[in-house]
Design a protein around this motif. Structure first.
Motif, PDB file in Angstrom:
ATOM      1  N   CYS A  60      25.194  23.484  29.044  1.00  0.00           N
ATOM      2  CA  CYS A  60      24.203  22.502  28.609  1.00  0.00           C
ATOM      3  C   CYS A  60      24.571  21.931  27.247  1.00  0.00           C
ATOM      4  O   CYS A  60      24.558  20.715  27.032  1.00  0.00           O
ATOM      5  CB  CYS A  60      22.824  23.155  28.563  1.00  0.00           C
ATOM      6  N   ILE A  61      24.940  22.800  26.326  1.00  0.00           N
ATOM      7  CA  ILE A  61      25.303  22.349  24.973  1.00  0.00           C
ATOM      8  C   ILE A  61      26.596  21.543  25.005  1.00  0.00           C
ATOM      9  O   ILE A  61      26.696  20.479  24.384  1.00  0.00           O
ATOM     10  CB  ILE A  61      25.443  23.558  24.027  1.00  0.00           C
ATOM     11  N   ALA A  62      27.597  22.048  25.726  1.00  0.00           N
ATOM     12  CA  ALA A  62      28.908  21.386  25.751  1.00  0.00           C
ATOM     13  C   ALA A  62      28.848  20.011  26.389  1.00  0.00           C
ATOM     14  O   ALA A  62      29.612  19.108  26.040  1.00  0.00           O
ATOM     15  CB  ALA A  62      29.922  22.252  26.483  1.00  0.00           C
ATOM     16  N   GLY A  63      27.940  19.835  27.345  1.00  0.00           N
ATOM     17  CA  GLY A  63      27.857  18.552  28.038  1.00  0.00           C
ATOM     18  C   GLY A  63      28.832  18.452  29.193  1.00  0.00           C
ATOM     19  O   GLY A  63      28.963  17.402  29.815  1.00  0.00           O
ATOM     20  N   SER A  64      29.538  19.543  29.487  1.00  0.00           N
ATOM     21  CA  SER A  64      30.442  19.605  30.636  1.00  0.00           C
ATOM     22  C   SER A  64      30.616  21.058  31.020  1.00  0.00           C
ATOM     23  O   SER A  64      30.359  21.966  30.212  1.00  0.00           O
ATOM     24  CB  SER A  64      31.793  18.967  30.313  1.00  0.00           C
ATOM     25  N   VAL A  75      28.349  15.806  19.749  1.00  0.00           N
ATOM     26  CA  VAL A  75      28.914  15.160  18.556  1.00  0.00           C
ATOM     27  C   VAL A  75      29.352  13.783  19.037  1.00  0.00           C
ATOM     28  O   VAL A  75      30.451  13.610  19.563  1.00  0.00           O
ATOM     29  CB  VAL A  75      30.092  15.975  17.975  1.00  0.00           C
ATOM     30  N   LEU A  76      28.479  12.805  18.876  1.00  0.00           N
ATOM     31  CA  LEU A  76      28.636  11.543  19.591  1.00  0.00           C
ATOM     32  C   LEU A  76      29.872  10.764  19.179  1.00  0.00           C
ATOM     33  O   LEU A  76      30.562  10.191  20.013  1.00  0.00           O
ATOM     34  CB  LEU A  76      27.384  10.679  19.398  1.00  0.00           C
ATOM     35  N   VAL A  77      30.150  10.720  17.885  1.00  0.00           N
ATOM     36  CA  VAL A  77      31.290   9.950  17.383  1.00  0.00           C
ATOM     37  C   VAL A  77      32.094  10.817  16.428  1.00  0.00           C
ATOM     38  O   VAL A  77      31.555  11.342  15.454  1.00  0.00           O
ATOM     39  CB  VAL A  77      30.841   8.653  16.677  1.00  0.00           C
ATOM     40  N   TYR A  78      33.383  10.972  16.739  1.00  0.00           N
ATOM     41  CA  TYR A  78      34.281  11.756  15.899  1.00  0.00           C
ATOM     42  C   TYR A  78      34.253  11.226  14.467  1.00  0.00           C
ATOM     43  O   TYR A  78      34.376  10.016  14.233  1.00  0.00           O
ATOM     44  CB  TYR A  78      35.699  11.677  16.460  1.00  0.00           C
ATOM     45  N   GLN A  86      32.890  21.326  14.105  1.00  0.00           N
ATOM     46  CA  GLN A  86      31.463  21.312  14.419  1.00  0.00           C
ATOM     47  C   GLN A  86      31.236  21.337  15.931  1.00  0.00           C
ATOM     48  O   GLN A  86      30.300  21.975  16.417  1.00  0.00           O
ATOM     49  CB  GLN A  86      30.798  20.074  13.799  1.00  0.00           C
ATOM     50  N   THR A  87      32.111  20.650  16.676  1.00  0.00           N
ATOM     51  CA  THR A  87      31.998  20.643  18.128  1.00  0.00           C
ATOM     52  C   THR A  87      32.203  22.050  18.688  1.00  0.00           C
ATOM     53  O   THR A  87      31.429  22.516  19.535  1.00  0.00           O
ATOM     54  CB  THR A  87      33.030  19.682  18.738  1.00  0.00           C
TER      55      THR A  87
END
Length: 289
Positions: A60-64, A75-78, A86-87
């Motif tokens: 869930c946290i990782a998004g994959s 972390v939407l934008v590097y 942070q990711t």
């Protein structure tokens, strides 16, 4: 409830121009069947963290689900909201471990904190707080999960456990001050833990306070910079270079506050060597090599 054994890895980044580039970090399962690249490569390097986590929370946290090697954990934008450190920390969140042993982590933490910010130098990303809650993460409690998940005694996690236990007590008793005061308290506690783990002794409170003061100044400067230069959450090469420049001005001030050996232990290089946390070669369509 499925459990995963997660491992985090630090991979040196080669750059023919830059003198010191922070390590790239990524996360895998122990059997390497699941991998989260955290904006870049996901093979090789040195293991810097490990711990057990709930699979559903982690995915869930990782998004994959880790099957494709992708996953940026919100972390939407590097370099706007954070970098690979942070990711990776976000994906490790249920383990209570971080990639603090990666080279360049202290500088990365100074810019973005452990889990990322709303903009370079900004406050904690509110979308991350929402993501934590949605995925089933509870805020730091008195249970010293860092110690339970560490395979060996670790000063960093012991210090964090004590700090967050005290912070939680003060929160329950409504003893915390304004948002700014809490922000300074977080910087102070996390820096003390990081410094003690690198030095094997405590950095003096006077030095800690000076570094936090310079950190607040840097963050204020970065917030102004972000408002003027980062539009629609996009980051170009010039802005990446400028973020690194602002970071290194902060590091120059820190170098006047602590000894050379203290600086080298905390920041992984000698004073005067420019540190690049944001990789200017990175674009939204390329991996960090």
């Amino acid at each position: 409830m499925t459990k995963l054994k997660l491992e985090a890895w630090a991979l040196p980044v080669k750059n023919p121009v830059l003198k010191f580039v922070a390590d790239h970090t990524y996360v895998t399962t122990e059997d390497k069947k699941l991998v989260w690249g955290c904006w870049g490569g996901h093979t090789g390097g040195q293991k810097v963290a490990q711990g057990e986590a709930n699979k559903e929370i982690t995915v869930c946290i990782a998004g994959s689900d880790g099957s494709s090697g992708e996953g940026t954990a919100g972390v939407l934008v590097y370099a706007v909201n954070g970098v690979c450190h942070q990711t990776a920390n976000r994906i490790l969140r249920d383990t209570r471990q971080t990639v603090y042993k990666a080279k360049g982590y202290a500088a990365s933490w100074a810019l973005y904190g452990p889990y990322g910010t709303i903009s370079p130098g900004g406050m904690k990303d509110p979308l991350w707080i929402i993501r934590e809650t949605k995925c089933g993460i509870k805020w730091w409690s008195k249970d010293p999960l860092w110690l339970n998940n560490s395979t060996t005694s670790d000063i960093y996690y012991e210090e964090l456990s004590n700090f967050y236990s005290d912070l939680n007590d003060n929160l329950q008793q409504n003893k915390l001050g304004s948002a700014k005061e809490v922000e300074i308290l977080l910087y102070t506690g996390e820096l003390k833990a990081l410094a003690k783990s690198r030095l094997s002794e405590e950095l003096s409170l006077e030095k800690i306070n000076s570094i936090v003061k310079y950190q607040i100044q840097m963050k204020d400067e970065l917030s102004v910079f972000s408002l003027k230069n980062i539009n629609n959450n996009t980051l170009g090469r010039e802005n990446a270079d400028n973020i690194n420049k602002i970071l290194n001005i902060f590091l120059q001030k820190v170098a006047t506050t602590i000894t050379e050996s203290e600086y080298e232990a905390i920041f992984d290089c000698k004073p005067g060597i420019e540190i690049s946390v944001v990789n200017p070669e990175f674009t939204l369509n390329d991996d960090i090599k």
